[in-house]
Design a protein around this motif. Structure first.
Motif, PDB file in Angstrom:
ATOM      1  N   ARG A 156       0.816  -1.212   0.000  1.00  0.00           N
ATOM      2  CA  ARG A 156       0.000   0.000   0.000  1.00  0.00           C
ATOM      3  C   ARG A 156       0.853   1.266   0.000  1.00  0.00           C
ATOM      4  O   ARG A 156       0.502   2.260  -0.619  1.00  0.00           O
ATOM      5  CB  ARG A 156      -0.925  -0.012   1.226  1.00  0.00           C
ATOM      6  CG  ARG A 156      -1.814   1.222   1.352  1.00  0.00           C
ATOM      7  CD  ARG A 156      -2.844   1.359   0.232  1.00  0.00           C
ATOM      8  NE  ARG A 156      -3.805   0.277   0.252  1.00  0.00           N
ATOM      9  CZ  ARG A 156      -4.935   0.292   0.969  1.00  0.00           C
ATOM     10  NH1 ARG A 156      -5.217   1.332   1.735  1.00  0.00           N
ATOM     11  NH2 ARG A 156      -5.765  -0.718   0.916  1.00  0.00           N
ATOM     12  N   PHE A 157       1.992   1.228   0.711  1.00  0.00           N
ATOM     13  CA  PHE A 157       2.841   2.413   0.829  1.00  0.00           C
ATOM     14  C   PHE A 157       4.293   2.043   0.490  1.00  0.00           C
ATOM     15  O   PHE A 157       5.155   1.998   1.366  1.00  0.00           O
ATOM     16  CB  PHE A 157       2.770   2.995   2.244  1.00  0.00           C
ATOM     17  CG  PHE A 157       1.397   3.459   2.643  1.00  0.00           C
ATOM     18  CD1 PHE A 157       0.936   4.715   2.265  1.00  0.00           C
ATOM     19  CD2 PHE A 157       0.555   2.640   3.381  1.00  0.00           C
ATOM     20  CE1 PHE A 157      -0.337   5.140   2.619  1.00  0.00           C
ATOM     21  CE2 PHE A 157      -0.716   3.062   3.741  1.00  0.00           C
ATOM     22  CZ  PHE A 157      -1.164   4.315   3.360  1.00  0.00           C
ATOM     23  N   PRO A 158       4.577   1.776  -0.776  1.00  0.00           N
ATOM     24  CA  PRO A 158       5.922   1.301  -1.137  1.00  0.00           C
ATOM     25  C   PRO A 158       7.024   2.323  -0.893  1.00  0.00           C
ATOM     26  O   PRO A 158       8.177   1.964  -0.714  1.00  0.00           O
ATOM     27  CB  PRO A 158       5.787   0.975  -2.633  1.00  0.00           C
ATOM     28  CG  PRO A 158       4.626   1.783  -3.095  1.00  0.00           C
ATOM     29  CD  PRO A 158       3.682   1.855  -1.941  1.00  0.00           C
ATOM     30  N   GLY A 159       6.684   3.623  -0.895  1.00  0.00           N
ATOM     31  CA  GLY A 159       7.711   4.644  -0.721  1.00  0.00           C
ATOM     32  C   GLY A 159       7.890   5.110   0.712  1.00  0.00           C
ATOM     33  O   GLY A 159       8.581   6.104   0.963  1.00  0.00           O
ATOM     34  N   LEU A 160       7.303   4.415   1.656  1.00  0.00           N
ATOM     35  CA  LEU A 160       7.366   4.839   3.054  1.00  0.00           C
ATOM     36  C   LEU A 160       8.810   4.770   3.557  1.00  0.00           C
ATOM     37  O   LEU A 160       9.511   3.781   3.324  1.00  0.00           O
ATOM     38  CB  LEU A 160       6.472   3.939   3.904  1.00  0.00           C
ATOM     39  CG  LEU A 160       6.051   4.444   5.290  1.00  0.00           C
ATOM     40  CD1 LEU A 160       5.201   5.710   5.158  1.00  0.00           C
ATOM     41  CD2 LEU A 160       5.269   3.367   6.020  1.00  0.00           C
ATOM     42  N   HIS A 161       9.232   5.830   4.230  1.00  0.00           N
ATOM     43  CA  HIS A 161      10.605   5.857   4.750  1.00  0.00           C
ATOM     44  C   HIS A 161      10.802   4.703   5.742  1.00  0.00           C
ATOM     45  O   HIS A 161       9.900   4.386   6.532  1.00  0.00           O
ATOM     46  CB  HIS A 161      10.866   7.199   5.442  1.00  0.00           C
ATOM     47  CG  HIS A 161      12.272   7.391   5.895  1.00  0.00           C
ATOM     48  ND1 HIS A 161      12.721   6.924   7.101  1.00  0.00           N
ATOM     49  CD2 HIS A 161      13.330   7.966   5.297  1.00  0.00           C
ATOM     50  CE1 HIS A 161      13.999   7.216   7.235  1.00  0.00           C
ATOM     51  NE2 HIS A 161      14.398   7.861   6.157  1.00  0.00           N
TER      52      HIS A 161
END
Length: 949
Positions: free
Chosen positions: A204-209
């Motif tokens: 869902r959030f592949p770019g999450l730090h």
């Protein structure tokens, strides 16, 4: 694909639960029954019920969804849920008094009693299911004293023997109601396992730090709804870690509606205590009492304890929330001004921890204030020094936000960007910080952290190493020009030291003498250069020149590393120990970085630790462990997008392929490394790649190729000072030179090893230096020199090196017709090579033994275990590691580890040879049980399963 679903189409991580539901649906079609799915709010009950409904409908079952009500008003019939009243439609066509009763009950406001209704609903469901199987779904059984709860409790126990099933969900935290689930079959839903939770979030959030990902997973604790909605409550800047997070993650509207009602119903004074405890974070009742003051009593926590929202331990004086989400809800129900007051109260109450005090000030103060910003920055230093880079970054972001002037804002934001880039593969986040950073301050006065961060981003993006080096060097020069102004602004030594560390990294990758010279000049300008940076420079740039004099300082650093908590200092100590072959003395601190990395800690430090521990494993003959660490490193590079670091682990795999006889694999991996070295101007990578090619050529008996690759690192007769890998291929060059008739070159290189005294740098290199002298010595002097090499201290700590020297000694002894003595050396060498799985060298030793008149000695067989036999059979059928893992419910990594053990036992080096080896091992009279053959090399688990560019 829905982010909550895996490739099989079901909810991620719920394979066992889906199988149980399928079994229930199939049984209910035949013999009825009930099943209650239980679990905390958000755990995925509704999704599983819908999955079961889809299974039922696909099998031809009619699905009836009843909408549960949580009406808690006692009723004799007026509380009948509308969905239950809708059952009256099923009465059409049924000529029974009960059906008439249901139609009557559904049409009036007051019923004539639950018992009649319960009997009526039960009969109706059983009758309706005679024509076609029926599944009744109740998503959320009603709580309180409702007619619906009483009816469903009655019906659930009376469907067995019919073709009607009841599948319901019941929150484990729901208000106790009249529905009695005791005695009914249940399916409790546990939180998602760590892997499923990670993949669900990444989908869902592949770019999450990475640091934010870690906090989300820690708060969600495997709750799917929380995993999907906690990041949604953050700003894009917070998701990228370029804006500070609050002390407790906020809740999205959906989570707020789901989780806050229980807390909102508590007394106001109880809510204040819970808010303060949630923000305090450790559960220390002494701090809670001090922060809330004498007007509040801890007895006011009782309502929350009665609702099982918290537990209080009177012995340890600690409060614990039932779940991190309850803690988040305790903050969410409080207005912002109440949170600020609680933070200020906690800051005043916490006097023994400047860092915690500053964290609460950071949350409470919102207007620019230089004194508060300086205090928070100091706390960031403390967090950084103890290795908590996530906290350090968050505090620096807070300090920057509270900075009243552009210079201090710029400096603090730049350091946060640097720590972000240095601790993780987070180029976009760090770049976004730098973009903010440049809005108010001229480039000439930019902080050194700005240049250091930009250089790290360039290196991560695969840009030329020279460009990154030039950027940092230029910034250092400009910093000296602006020294007076910047020192007044308050620049700390951290800026300078971090910039020099990045400069060292560019030198290590660049492998260029001028680049190293520029770093040396910068260090010489300092009155007191950073000790670890000075040590690492000496032992990485010019180990053959400065090595021996630096060893006492290395010993001190290695002793200090055992107590060190700063991962950067541990890392630089370990790099300093690399060419001195003393990594074993820093393994424990490196393993701490690996363990922390596996738990979500800094990615870059995790990768560096894997690289260094794996290098020690190679030299000490722990090749199976090295292979596992290399595979782990490549997986992390894949997941994090840190592809430019993958060469470190390609190097490990190439080394293993070289010594195990997989020459094509070694060649391909080395060529990938060399291509990157050419593309980026990274000559430092060149030496690593050539090392693998040298070993591969020696294993194949390609002496000319071995000499050519070794000379590409450092010319014969010369150990290049800025090519440290020249130390590791020096003996190889002498060996290859002797075999190709270059006796003068061999003698010159052996003299060079003696002249620069490589023996003083490392006990392993001392063995190499002595063996090189033996190789170039006359026949009559060689045996004694080989004996001296094999008699040096710690020789048995380096099994592959020792076995190679025994092989060289045995070959020379056989050549001089000292046959008995040669057999002794060759037999020992063969045993070690077979144990390691060094197939090419084992074959050489076997040939030499046969030439000396002795057959290869038999070895005691290690028969395959039942699991190993099963894995070998599947691999022989052509299945990949991943396919075998799925078949046996194991991980690909575990399959790879087993194959590393299986191949030597069967005496093969390729998967294609497995079938014949298994057939031979099973055949009567061919050596007994499986596993009687040795001397083969293991497979490379990463190459077959994941082709790499």
């Amino acid at each position: 694909m829905n982010a909550h679903h895996d490739l099989s189409g079901g909810p991620r991580g719920r394979a066992a639960e889906l199988a149980a539901l399928r079994g229930f649906v199939d049984r209910a079609r035949v013999s009825g029954g009930s099943l209650v799915v239980t679990g905390e709010p958000g755990i995925g009950k509704s999704m599983l019920l819908e999955a079961a409904a889809a299974m039922a409908e696909a099998a031809g079952t009619t699905v009836l969804r009843l909408i549960a009500t949580q009406d808690t008003t006692p009723t004799d019939g007026s509380g009948l849920p509308e969905s239950l009243r809708a059952l009256a439609a099923f009465a059409d066509g049924l000529d029974t008094p009960q059906a008439e009763a249901l139609r009557s009950l559904a049409g009036r406001d007051h019923g004539s009693g639950d018992l009649l209704l319960s009997h009526t609903v039960t009969l109706l469901l059983r009758e309706a299911a005679k024509a076609r199987p029926l599944l009744v779904l109740v998503d959320g059984l009603p709580g309180g004293d409702t007619a619906g709860g009483r009816v469903l409790s009655f019906v659930a126990r009376r469907l067995s023997g019919s073709r009607a099933g009841l599948l319901a969900s019941l929150p484990t935290t729901s208000v106790p109601g009249v529905f009695d689930a005791s005695g009914l079959p249940d399916l409790p839903l546990a939180p998602l396992d760590a892997s499923s939770a990670w993949h669900l979030l990444d989908d869902r959030f592949p770019g999450l730090h990475p640091s934010i990902r870690q906090q989300v997973l820690r708060t969600a604790q495997g709750n799917p709804l929380a995993i999907l909605h906690l990041p949604a409550a953050l700003t894009e800047g917070q998701r990228q870690a370029i804006e500070p997070l609050p002390a407790v993650l906020p809740l999205s509207p959906i989570l707020h509606r789901l989780l806050t009602p229980e807390l909102a119903a508590l007394p106001a004074r109880t809510r204040l205590l819970l808010l303060t405890a949630a923000l305090e974070g450790t559960g220390d009742l002494r701090v809670l009492s001090a922060a809330t003051g004498p007007d509040h009593s801890l007895d006011e926590l009782a309502p929350a304890e009665q609702q099982q929202l918290i537990s209080v331990d009177g012995v340890t004086r600690r409060l614990a929330f039932r779940h991190p989400l309850v803690r988040a809800a305790a903050v969410a129900v409080a207005p912002p001004e109440a949170r600020a007051r609680a933070h200020l109260a906690l800051a005043a109450a916490i006097t023994d921890s400047p860092e915690r005090n500053a964290r609460h000030l950071a949350e409470a103060v919102h207007a620019p204030d230089q004194a508060t910003a300086a205090l928070i920055e100091s706390a960031a230093r403390h967090a950084r020094a103890r290795g908590d880079l996530t906290a350090g970054i968050a505090l620096l972001l807070h300090a920057a936000a509270l900075s009243p002037d552009p210079l201090s804002h710029d400096r603090r934001l730049a350091e946060a960007a640097y720590l972000t880039a240095d601790s993780s593969s987070a180029g976009p986040a760090a770049a976004a910080m730098l973009k903010q950073n440049r809005q108010a301050v001229p480039l000439r006065t930019a902080p050194l952290h700005h240049a250091a961060t930009a250089a790290l981003i360039m290196l991560e993006d695969g840009e030329p190493v020279q460009a990154a080096h030039h950027l940092v060097l230029t910034a250092l020069t400009e910093s000296r020009d602006e020294g007076d102004a910047r020192s007044q602004e308050g620049r700390s030594d951290h800026e300078l030291h971090d910039a020099l560390r990045v400069l060292l990294l560019t030198c290590l990758l660049g492998g260029d003498e001028d680049m190293w010279g520029a770093l040396e000049a910068e260090l010489e300008r300092l009155t007191q250069p950073p000790a670890l940076l000075r040590l690492a420079t000496d032992l990485l740039a010019t180990p053959v020149v400065a090595g021996a004099s630096a060893l006492p300082h290395l010993s001190d650093a290695l002793n200090a590393a055992q107590r060190e908590v700063d991962p950067i200092r541990v890392q630089y100590t370990a790099w300093s120990a690399l060419y001195a072959d003393r990594l074993a003395e820093v393994r424990e601190p490196l393993w701490r970085a690996i363990i922390e990395g596996r738990a979500g800690g800094p990615v870059r430090h995790h990768l560096a630790a894997l690289m260094l521990v794996g290098m020690d494993d190679f030299h000490r003959g722990e090749w199976g462990k090295q292979a596992e660490l290399a595979a782990e490193g490549l997986r992390i590079c894949d997941f994090s997008g840190n592809g430019t670091t993958a060469w470190c682990f390609q190097y490990h795999q190439a080394l293993l392929a070289a010594v195990q006889g997989r020459s094509e694999t070694a060649w391909n991996l080395a060529q990938q490394m060399l291509a990157q070295a050419r593309r980026r101007g990274a000559a430092g990578i060149h030496g690593f790649a050539r090392h693998a090619l040298v070993l591969s050529a020696l294993g194949q008996g390609d002496w000319e190729g071995a000499f050519r690759h070794a000379e590409a690192v450092s010319a014969a007769g010369h150990l290049a000072p800025h090519a440290p890998h020249a130390l590791w291929v020096a003996l190889d060059l002498v060996d290859a030179a002797v075999r190709t008739g270059r006796h003068d070159a061999a003698a010159a290189h052996a003299r060079a090893m003696h002249t620069v005294d490589v023996a003083a740098l490392s006990p392993r290199l001392a063995i190499h230096a002595a063996a090189a002298q033996a190789l170039v010595a006359p026949d009559e002097a060689a045996p004694a020199l080989f004996e001296r090499a094999l008699g040096l201290p710690t020789v048995e700590e380096w099994p592959f090196d020792a076995a190679r020297i025994r092989l060289l000694s045995g070959e020379r002894l056989r050549h001089t017709r000292a046959t008995n003595e040669s057999r002794i050396q060759l037999t020992q060498a063969l045993a070690t090579f077979q144990e390691l799985g060094a197939a090419p060298w084992a074959e050489r030793a076997q040939r030499e033994l046969r030439a000396a008149g002795q057959a290869a000695p038999p070895r005691e067989a290690d028969s395959l275990t039942a699991q190993e036999r099963q894995i070998a059979d599947l691999a022989a059928q052509g299945l990949t590691n991943k396919e075998i893992a799925e078949r046996l419910a194991l991980s690909s990594r575990t399959i790879g580890t087993h194959l590393y053990r299986i191949f030597p036992k069967l005496g093969v080096t390729k998967r294609a040879a497995l079938r014949d080896a298994l057939d031979t091992a099973r055949r009567p009279g061919q050596g007994g049980s499986l596993g009687n053959r040795h001397s083969a090399s293991p497979p490379d688990p990463g190459i077959r399963d994941r082709p790499r560019n």
